[in-house]
Enzyme design. Sequence first.
Site, PDB file in Angstrom:
ATOM      1  N   HIS A 133      78.560  17.487  81.784  1.00 50.44           N
ATOM      2  CA  HIS A 133      78.079  17.551  80.404  1.00 50.44           C
ATOM      3  C   HIS A 133      77.759  16.154  79.881  1.00 50.44           C
ATOM      4  CE1 HIS A 133      79.922  21.589  80.397  1.00 50.44           C
ATOM      5  NE2 HIS A 133      79.061  21.854  79.432  1.00 50.44           N
ATOM      6  N   HIS A 134      77.042  16.137  78.777  1.00 50.35           N
ATOM      7  CA  HIS A 134      76.684  14.901  78.046  1.00 50.35           C
ATOM      8  C   HIS A 134      77.917  14.070  77.687  1.00 50.35           C
ATOM      9  CE1 HIS A 134      77.946  16.976  74.284  1.00 50.35           C
ATOM     10  NE2 HIS A 134      77.529  18.052  74.941  1.00 50.35           N
ATOM     11  N   LYS A 137      80.487  14.886  74.728  1.00 47.57           N
ATOM     12  CA  LYS A 137      81.367  16.068  74.715  1.00 47.57           C
ATOM     13  C   LYS A 137      82.822  15.627  74.628  1.00 47.57           C
ATOM     14  CE  LYS A 137      82.301  20.488  76.960  1.00 47.57           C
ATOM     15  NZ  LYS A 137      82.367  21.188  75.657  1.00 47.57           N
ATOM     16  N   GLY A 143      84.928  24.512  78.022  1.00 46.44           N
ATOM     17  CA  GLY A 143      85.415  25.869  77.754  1.00 46.44           C
ATOM     18  C   GLY A 143      84.907  26.845  78.801  1.00 46.44           C
TER      19      GLY A 143
HETATM   20  N1  LIG Z   1      79.787  28.422  73.134  1.00 47.35           N
HETATM   21  C1  LIG Z   1      78.738  27.722  73.541  1.00 47.35           C
HETATM   22  O1  LIG Z   1      77.821  28.257  74.170  1.00 47.35           O
HETATM   23  C2  LIG Z   1      78.656  26.270  73.212  1.00 47.35           C
HETATM   24  C3  LIG Z   1      79.729  25.660  72.630  1.00 47.35           C
HETATM   25  N2  LIG Z   1      79.655  24.354  72.252  1.00 47.35           N
HETATM   26  C4  LIG Z   1      80.823  23.811  71.565  1.00 47.35           C
HETATM   27  O2  LIG Z   1      80.484  23.678  70.180  1.00 47.35           O
HETATM   28  C5  LIG Z   1      81.242  22.608  69.618  1.00 47.35           C
HETATM   29  C6  LIG Z   1      80.301  21.663  68.883  1.00 47.35           C
HETATM   30  O3  LIG Z   1      79.444  21.045  69.805  1.00 47.35           O
HETATM   31  P1  LIG Z   1      78.385  19.932  69.330  1.00 47.35           P
HETATM   32  O4  LIG Z   1      77.490  20.478  68.284  1.00 47.35           O
HETATM   33  O5  LIG Z   1      77.800  19.368  70.564  1.00 47.35           O
HETATM   34  O6  LIG Z   1      79.386  18.854  68.676  1.00 47.35           O
HETATM   35  P2  LIG Z   1      79.079  17.730  67.582  1.00 47.35           P
HETATM   36  O7  LIG Z   1      80.195  16.762  67.718  1.00 47.35           O
HETATM   37  O8  LIG Z   1      77.695  17.246  67.684  1.00 47.35           O
HETATM   38  O9  LIG Z   1      79.236  18.503  66.192  1.00 47.35           O
HETATM   39  C7  LIG Z   1      80.429  19.098  65.815  1.00 47.35           C
HETATM   40  C8  LIG Z   1      80.532  19.226  64.288  1.00 47.35           C
HETATM   41  O10 LIG Z   1      81.891  19.588  64.028  1.00 47.35           O
HETATM   42  C9  LIG Z   1      82.389  18.911  62.882  1.00 47.35           C
HETATM   43  N3  LIG Z   1      83.535  18.065  63.290  1.00 47.35           N
HETATM   44  C10 LIG Z   1      83.555  17.107  64.222  1.00 47.35           C
HETATM   45  N4  LIG Z   1      84.771  16.540  64.323  1.00 47.35           N
HETATM   46  C11 LIG Z   1      85.539  17.167  63.425  1.00 47.35           C
HETATM   47  C12 LIG Z   1      86.903  17.062  63.068  1.00 47.35           C
HETATM   48  N5  LIG Z   1      87.718  16.158  63.631  1.00 47.35           N
HETATM   49  N6  LIG Z   1      87.390  17.873  62.132  1.00 47.35           N
HETATM   50  C13 LIG Z   1      86.597  18.779  61.562  1.00 47.35           C
HETATM   51  N7  LIG Z   1      85.290  18.941  61.860  1.00 47.35           N
HETATM   52  C14 LIG Z   1      84.763  18.146  62.785  1.00 47.35           C
HETATM   53  C15 LIG Z   1      81.245  18.052  62.354  1.00 47.35           C
HETATM   54  O11 LIG Z   1      80.623  18.790  61.336  1.00 47.35           O
HETATM   55  P3  LIG Z   1      80.805  18.320  59.800  1.00 47.35           P
HETATM   56  O12 LIG Z   1      80.325  16.908  59.720  1.00 47.35           O
HETATM   57  O13 LIG Z   1      79.979  19.297  59.040  1.00 47.35           O
HETATM   58  O14 LIG Z   1      82.288  18.431  59.511  1.00 47.35           O
HETATM   59  C16 LIG Z   1      80.299  17.932  63.533  1.00 47.35           C
HETATM   60  O15 LIG Z   1      78.982  17.812  63.114  1.00 47.35           O
HETATM   61  C17 LIG Z   1      82.012  21.971  70.789  1.00 47.35           C
HETATM   62  O16 LIG Z   1      83.326  22.483  70.803  1.00 47.35           O
HETATM   63  C18 LIG Z   1      81.250  22.445  72.016  1.00 47.35           C
HETATM   64  O17 LIG Z   1      82.027  22.502  73.172  1.00 47.35           O
HETATM   65  C19 LIG Z   1      78.527  23.608  72.448  1.00 47.35           C
HETATM   66  C20 LIG Z   1      77.441  24.161  73.051  1.00 47.35           C
HETATM   67  C21 LIG Z   1      77.410  25.537  73.504  1.00 47.35           C
HETATM   68  O1  LIG Z   2      79.786  20.871  74.447  1.00 41.78           O
HETATM   69  C1  LIG Z   2      78.780  21.378  75.009  1.00 41.78           C
HETATM   70  O2  LIG Z   2      77.684  20.826  74.980  1.00 41.78           O
HETATM   71  C2  LIG Z   2      78.954  22.676  75.684  1.00 41.78           C
HETATM   72  N1  LIG Z   2      80.088  23.293  75.541  1.00 41.78           N
HETATM   73  C3  LIG Z   2      80.448  24.565  76.050  1.00 41.78           C
HETATM   74  C4  LIG Z   2      81.635  24.460  76.984  1.00 41.78           C
HETATM   75  O3  LIG Z   2      82.568  23.688  76.688  1.00 41.78           O
HETATM   76  O4  LIG Z   2      81.671  25.158  77.993  1.00 41.78           O
HETATM   77  C5  LIG Z   2      79.270  25.328  76.608  1.00 41.78           C
HETATM   78  C6  LIG Z   2      78.168  24.502  77.209  1.00 41.78           C
HETATM   79  O5  LIG Z   2      78.465  24.204  78.527  1.00 41.78           O
HETATM   80  C7  LIG Z   2      77.819  23.265  76.407  1.00 41.78           C
END
Ligand SMILES: NC(=O)C1=CN([C@@H]2O[C@H](COP(=O)(O)OP(=O)(O)OC[C@H]3O[C@@H](n4cnc5c(N)ncnc54)[C@H](OP(=O)(O)O)[C@@H]3O)[C@@H](O)[C@H]2O)C=CC1
Ligand SMILES: O=C(O)C1=N[C@H](C(=O)O)C[C@H](O)C1
Length: 247
Positions: A133-134, A137, A143
């Site tokens: 992953h990037h 992450k 997950g």
């Molecule tokens: N199920 C799936 O298919 C996928 C799941 N994911 C998961 O989604 C989640 C988000 O990913 P991504 O968008 O890349 O992450 P980012 O870090 O880019 O964004 C996460 C957002 O969560 C909030 N946040 C970050 N840190 C905190 C903190 N300490 N406390 C509270 N809020 C916080 C912020 O929003 P704000 O500023 O509004 O508080 C932030 O913009 C990850 O857990 C990732 O693994 C990602 C891709 C696919």
């Molecule tokens: O953080 C991500 O980007 C992703 N998170 C999910 C994971 O933790 O499995 C899903 C996807 O792989 C991208």
Amino acid sequence: MINIVICGINGAMGKVIKRELETYENIRLVGTLSPRNGNTGEDIKDKVDVVIDFSNPANIDYLIDYNIEKNSALLICTTGYNLEQKNKIINAGKKIPVMLSSNTSPGVNVFRKILKNISAELNSFDIDIIERHHSKKIDSPSGTAKTLAEDIISVTGRDKIETHALRAGTIPGEHTVVFSGNGETLEIKHTAFSKNIFARGALDIALKFYNKPAGFYTTEDIFNNYDETFDEKFHERETSKCLRRLA
Ligand SMILES: NC(=O)C1=CN([C@@H]2O[C@H](COP(=O)(O)OP(=O)(O)OC[C@H]3O[C@@H](n4cnc5c(N)ncnc54)[C@H](OP(=O)(O)O)[C@@H]3O)[C@@H](O)[C@H]2O)C=CC1
Ligand SMILES: O=C(O)C1=N[C@H](C(=O)O)C[C@H](O)C1
């Protein structure tokens, strides 16, 4: 038409979902949540059908309380929860429809079906998961890697599956399961070429999930058209899976 609220809209996934939403005529974004910035959704006056969360495990208590108060469905796509948090999520299923989906791409959900078949057949082989992953992450292993490990454990009866994680560049998400035998290997691999696949997957799931009865759901329930509402036996099974994962 369904009304959705997004938690994590300014994050990498939130931004992609916002763009993808423009192509959905049957989904309307009625608000956003960002508890740490004081945006707790007070301005949202419309009915909320489903909250989609791509944020951080720190928000989980707030999200559960918010959804119970609104009586809305909660689609949690965030990863990296600990056992206590996962238990809270499962328990929330007593009151609202709640889904925990570590990977919303359709491809990974087919991957999981194939994986279970191959794992059962090749139980004498070494089985390893490699995920990439990037570099931004936070959680490791991913997950999805944990979900794939649980799938393998469920059909092989093993205690643990080794996972190997790489964090580099801008890789959207790659998962490979390697079966290594005596003089041969077999690999199955899923590659996400962009985050769009996860965003569209989440919106498609939301459309199928928003009106389910209260219960704890996983992506399999939607992809296999199977409903499992809350019951104690199911809760025990999920809890023991978590314990095994954290052991
Ligand atoms: N199920 C799936 O298919 C996928 C799941 N994911 C998961 O989604 C989640 C988000 O990913 P991504 O968008 O890349 O992450 P980012 O870090 O880019 O964004 C996460 C957002 O969560 C909030 N946040 C970050 N840190 C905190 C903190 N300490 N406390 C509270 N809020 C916080 C912020 O929003 P704000 O500023 O509004 O508080 C932030 O913009 C990850 O857990 C990732 O693994 C990602 C891709 C696919
Ligand atoms: O953080 C991500 O980007 C992703 N998170 C999910 C994971 O933790 O499995 C899903 C996807 O792989 C991208």
